[in-house]
Write an enzyme that holds these catalytic residues in place. Sequence first.
Site, PDB file in Angstrom:
ATOM      1  N   SER A   1    -102.377 -37.696   7.078  1.00 48.38           N
ATOM      2  CA  SER A   1    -102.068 -37.925   7.914  1.00 48.38           C
ATOM      3  C   SER A   1    -101.448 -36.972   8.530  1.00 48.38           C
ATOM      4  CB  SER A   1    -100.742 -38.580   7.459  1.00 48.38           C
ATOM      5  OG  SER A   1    -100.713 -38.409   5.839  1.00 48.38           O
TER       6      SER A   1
ATOM      7  N   GLY B   1     -98.797 -39.761  -5.961  1.00 52.58           N
ATOM      8  CA  GLY B   1     -97.589 -38.381  -6.103  1.00 52.58           C
ATOM      9  C   GLY B   1     -96.388 -38.625  -6.753  1.00 52.58           C
TER      10      GLY B   1
ATOM     11  N   LYS C   1     -98.162 -52.161 -12.374  1.00 53.60           N
ATOM     12  CA  LYS C   1     -97.865 -51.976 -10.916  1.00 53.60           C
ATOM     13  C   LYS C   1     -99.241 -51.915 -10.073  1.00 53.60           C
ATOM     14  CE  LYS C   1     -94.032 -50.243  -8.023  1.00 53.60           C
ATOM     15  NZ  LYS C   1     -94.972 -50.700  -7.171  1.00 53.60           N
TER      16      LYS C   1
ATOM     17  N   HIS D   1     -96.468 -30.763   8.517  1.00 56.93           N
ATOM     18  CA  HIS D   1     -95.674 -32.095   8.773  1.00 56.93           C
ATOM     19  C   HIS D   1     -94.508 -31.433   7.330  1.00 56.93           C
ATOM     20  CE1 HIS D   1     -94.332 -35.997   7.895  1.00 56.93           C
ATOM     21  NE2 HIS D   1     -94.844 -35.521   5.891  1.00 56.93           N
TER      22      HIS D   1
ATOM     23  N   ARG E   1     -91.933 -38.912  20.246  1.00 59.11           N
ATOM     24  CA  ARG E   1     -91.658 -39.879  21.687  1.00 59.11           C
ATOM     25  C   ARG E   1     -91.088 -40.501  21.465  1.00 59.11           C
ATOM     26  NH1 ARG E   1     -98.637 -40.969  21.891  1.00 59.11           N
ATOM     27  NH2 ARG E   1     -99.598 -38.196  21.108  1.00 59.11           N
TER      28      ARG E   1
ATOM     29  N   VAL F   1     -98.570 -32.852   1.963  1.00 57.77           N
ATOM     30  CA  VAL F   1     -99.787 -33.459   2.971  1.00 57.77           C
ATOM     31  C   VAL F   1    -100.913 -31.832   3.603  1.00 57.77           C
ATOM     32  CG1 VAL F   1     -99.319 -33.903   5.353  1.00 57.77           C
ATOM     33  CG2 VAL F   1    -100.926 -35.100   4.354  1.00 57.77           C
TER      34      VAL F   1
ATOM     35  N   ARG G   1     -90.769 -30.673   1.332  1.00 58.80           N
ATOM     36  CA  ARG G   1     -92.202 -31.339   0.711  1.00 58.80           C
ATOM     37  C   ARG G   1     -92.632 -30.165  -0.009  1.00 58.80           C
ATOM     38  NH1 ARG G   1     -90.822 -33.735   6.173  1.00 58.80           N
ATOM     39  NH2 ARG G   1     -91.112 -35.551   6.086  1.00 58.80           N
TER      40      ARG G   1
ATOM     41  N   ASP H   1    -103.673 -47.742  -9.948  1.00 61.27           N
ATOM     42  CA  ASP H   1    -102.629 -46.705  -9.910  1.00 61.27           C
ATOM     43  C   ASP H   1    -102.224 -46.522 -11.177  1.00 61.27           C
ATOM     44  OD1 ASP H   1     -99.029 -46.284  -8.648  1.00 61.27           O
ATOM     45  OD2 ASP H   1     -99.212 -46.072 -10.832  1.00 61.27           O
TER      46      ASP H   1
ATOM     47  N   THR I   1     -88.938 -43.114   2.374  1.00 62.77           N
ATOM     48  CA  THR I   1     -89.204 -43.302   3.457  1.00 62.77           C
ATOM     49  C   THR I   1     -90.986 -44.252   3.316  1.00 62.77           C
ATOM     50  OG1 THR I   1     -90.795 -41.108   3.349  1.00 62.77           O
ATOM     51  CG2 THR I   1     -88.226 -41.589   4.847  1.00 62.77           C
TER      52      THR I   1
END
Length: 314
Positions: free
Chosen positions: A146, A82, A43, A178, A156, A125, A91, A38, A231
């Site tokens: 991802s 980020g 951190k 995404h 689902r 992403v 996003r 990082d 999240t």
Amino acid sequence: MKLRKGAKISIVGTGLVGASAAFAIMASGLASDLVLIDINKAKAEGEAMDLGDAAAFVKPLDVYAGSFEDCKDSDIIVFTAGANQKPGETRLDLVYKNVNILKESLPQLLKYCPYAIYLIVANPVDVLTHVALKISGLPSNQVFGSGTVLDTSRFRAELAEYCNVDPRNVHAYILGEHGDSEVAIWSTADVSGIPLKEFFQLRGIPPISREKVVKRVRNAAYEIIQLKGATYYAIAFTIKRICETVLRDENSILTVSGIVNDLYGIQDCCLSLPTIVNGAGREQVLPITLEREEEVALKNSAQILRDVIKQAGL
């Protein structure tokens, strides 16, 4: 499908997502070496120390804070570095901030890890995956994002709750971006091979409100951000799952994000499609048959991403 002996994973960015991913990976016993990097070295050191204190409760693991040089010989580089997504911010609003962070970090990573699998997680992403591929010059199996793996899990879970079945028995996908233009694929959705419509009839369940389900799936992240600021737990499990299928060479079908050419009329755009993921990374995209409306929506999603890339001068 055995775990690679002495697997090494490096996580770049130890914010809430990166730190949570480190926790999930450590708890799973996937790696023998876990490097945390990082820009805020303190951190990263703090996270490594905190995780290291649990060494007696997991498989032997060396977890430590390091530099880009310490990533050498990593099997997987997980890029979560980020700016955070703020309440009310999409996003795609993050593109300018996070592209610059990626551009600063990637050349240094490539210097020490030219053969690693690069898993892009930072948002947006799909755009960052596109940039990472262009900057790195690496093959498309080696660099992927991802994508909608988490969105697919949410989809689902929603269907499973409605049908009152185990989510693992529901097969359905979220494809495309995404983000806000993601596409729910209803035409192939099933429960253990039984199409949804037939399953509803078998169980005496009324038809589901597709609009409500899609809205909940699409807005889930925004709602969580509004409630708790960010999240990170579910995406941490998503990262762990993708790393798992790579390190165990599982040939799992996941909706990761990668470059798409000559599919559904889409050219030179990174987005999510069902993909075989294994020890080689993103091995093969599976072009499932879509209904016309789904294909149109997927093309629209791709166009939105291309427009962002063009506007950002990428």
